[in-house]
Write a protein that holds these residues in place. Structure first.
Motif, PDB file in Angstrom:
ATOM      1  N   ASP A  41      36.853  40.046  29.929  1.00  0.00           N
ATOM      2  CA  ASP A  41      37.963  40.248  30.856  1.00  0.00           C
ATOM      3  C   ASP A  41      37.474  40.619  32.255  1.00  0.00           C
ATOM      4  O   ASP A  41      36.667  41.530  32.425  1.00  0.00           O
ATOM      5  CB  ASP A  41      38.888  41.348  30.348  1.00  0.00           C
ATOM      6  CG  ASP A  41      39.750  40.891  29.182  1.00  0.00           C
ATOM      7  OD1 ASP A  41      40.187  39.726  29.196  1.00  0.00           O
ATOM      8  OD2 ASP A  41      39.967  41.690  28.250  1.00  0.00           O
ATOM      9  N   GLN A  63      37.721  35.544  31.017  1.00  0.00           N
ATOM     10  CA  GLN A  63      39.147  35.415  31.275  1.00  0.00           C
ATOM     11  C   GLN A  63      39.504  36.216  32.514  1.00  0.00           C
ATOM     12  O   GLN A  63      39.254  37.420  32.571  1.00  0.00           O
ATOM     13  CB  GLN A  63      39.976  35.894  30.086  1.00  0.00           C
ATOM     14  CG  GLN A  63      41.483  35.793  30.344  1.00  0.00           C
ATOM     15  CD  GLN A  63      42.306  35.971  29.095  1.00  0.00           C
ATOM     16  OE1 GLN A  63      42.517  35.023  28.340  1.00  0.00           O
ATOM     17  NE2 GLN A  63      42.766  37.189  28.864  1.00  0.00           N
ATOM     18  N   THR A  65      42.267  37.468  35.392  1.00  0.00           N
ATOM     19  CA  THR A  65      43.657  37.704  35.771  1.00  0.00           C
ATOM     20  C   THR A  65      43.687  38.393  37.128  1.00  0.00           C
ATOM     21  O   THR A  65      42.754  39.110  37.495  1.00  0.00           O
ATOM     22  CB  THR A  65      44.382  38.581  34.738  1.00  0.00           C
ATOM     23  OG1 THR A  65      43.694  39.837  34.617  1.00  0.00           O
ATOM     24  CG2 THR A  65      44.425  37.908  33.380  1.00  0.00           C
ATOM     25  N   ALA A 122      41.938  31.955  40.069  1.00  0.00           N
ATOM     26  CA  ALA A 122      43.161  32.301  39.353  1.00  0.00           C
ATOM     27  C   ALA A 122      44.210  32.795  40.336  1.00  0.00           C
ATOM     28  O   ALA A 122      43.881  33.342  41.395  1.00  0.00           O
ATOM     29  CB  ALA A 122      42.888  33.370  38.295  1.00  0.00           C
ATOM     30  N   PRO A 127      46.663  33.600  34.176  1.00  0.00           N
ATOM     31  CA  PRO A 127      45.266  33.866  33.818  1.00  0.00           C
ATOM     32  C   PRO A 127      44.521  32.556  33.581  1.00  0.00           C
ATOM     33  O   PRO A 127      45.090  31.576  33.087  1.00  0.00           O
ATOM     34  CB  PRO A 127      45.385  34.678  32.524  1.00  0.00           C
ATOM     35  CG  PRO A 127      46.761  35.247  32.548  1.00  0.00           C
ATOM     36  CD  PRO A 127      47.616  34.228  33.250  1.00  0.00           C
TER      37      PRO A 127
END
Length: 299
Positions: A41, A63, A65, A122, A127
């Protein structure tokens, strides 16, 4: 070390290519340690982003976000032995936003001092992920958006250690490919005419130089020629014949060395998109103005 890093990143291309003809068994993630293979993350706010300080080496998925209205353009790179991080970031700032010969020299120095491993852009509410192979050692995550929005300001950079523990995590199975190839007319994209909005995409840079694969939503009916003419007018200080873009935030993949690959899941909304390069050639001409652009539909 630089050769080893590039070889490890090129390994991802071989893994992904084999996935096109040999889909992974459903139980493969559990067999390799499901918890350790969860995405890494990276969370972006209005001022900076947070990321882990270390991860297991191997094929890893990030990932990303963001809650920043400006979005994030997250990149991954590794420095050659002895290169100072602050000096390198200064070179990046000049390479992205400098002028003339100074910009060209900075870009050459960036290429000589590092391995750029792509990444993902992003936007809020969507995401996105990218996958890359990490050898043990020190890498850096960077928000290129900081340089693009304020070349003289602070740049968010976070070190990332890939440990000696190798975790055999399977990459996402690509369902489409974006190729960046070298042609007599300059770098060009090969891309499908239609892309599913959930498709993982293998992005391969065969152009022989640092390139990017930026995605921007465009109006229905817009063609690659429309976008090329837009940038030609802008670069010449003239009013463009039309405005092809919808919104201001880029998605897709930031700069990556050649010949390397990454897998991205940009999480695109349905619509029409341009795949293009905003980078400048040695003459200061934007590649999109020279034809490094294609248009496709997301369904």
């Amino acid at each position: 070390m630089r050769t080893a890093v590039r070889a490890s990143a090129a390994l991802l291309l071989a893994i992904a290519a084999s996935a096109f003809v040999a889909p992974a068994a459903p139980a493969v993630a559990a067999a390799h340690g499901e918890a350790q293979c969860q995405p890494i993350d990276v969370v972006d706010g209005t001022d900076t982003f947070t990321s882990p300080s270390s991860v297991a080496s191997g094929v890893r998925t990030f990932q990303v976000t963001t809650t920043d209205p400006s979005g994030i353009v997250l990149g991954l790179f590794r420095l050659n032995h002895g290169v100072d991080l602050d000096d390198f970031v200064g070179l990046l700032q000049v390479a992205f936003a400098g002028q003339g010969e100074e910009r060209v020299e900075a870009g050459n120095a960036v290429d000589q001092q590092s391995t750029l491993l792509g990444g993902i852009a992003a936007i809020p509410g969507r995401p996105a992920t990218f996958t890359q192979t990490l050898l043990p050692g020190t890498y850096y995550l960077i928000n290129y958006r900081d340089i693009l929005s304020n070349p003289n300001g602070a740049v968010a950079v976070r070190p990332l250690t890939a440990t000696n523990q190798w975790q055999a995590c399977p990459p996402p199975l690509p369902r489409a490919t974006f190729e960046i190839i070298d042609t007599p007319a300059g770098p060009r994209f090969r891309a499908p005419a239609t892309l599913s909005q959930t498709s993982p995409v293998l992005v391969v840079n065969f152009s022989g130089q640092i390139q990017e694969a930026v995605l921007r939503p465009v109006s229905p009916g817009v063609t690659a020629t429309d976008i090329q003419l837009f940038f030609q007018a802008v670069d010449n200080g003239q009013p463009p014949p039309s405005i092809p873009f919808v919104g201001l935030l880029p998605q897709g993949m930031p700069v990556i060395d050649s010949p390397l690959a990454t897998i991205i899941q940009p999480n695109l909304a349905p619509g029409r998109y341009a795949l293009l390069s905003f980078l400048l050639d040695d003459e200061g001409v934007r590649y999109a103005a020279s034809g490094t652009v294609v248009v496709f539909d997301v369904v």
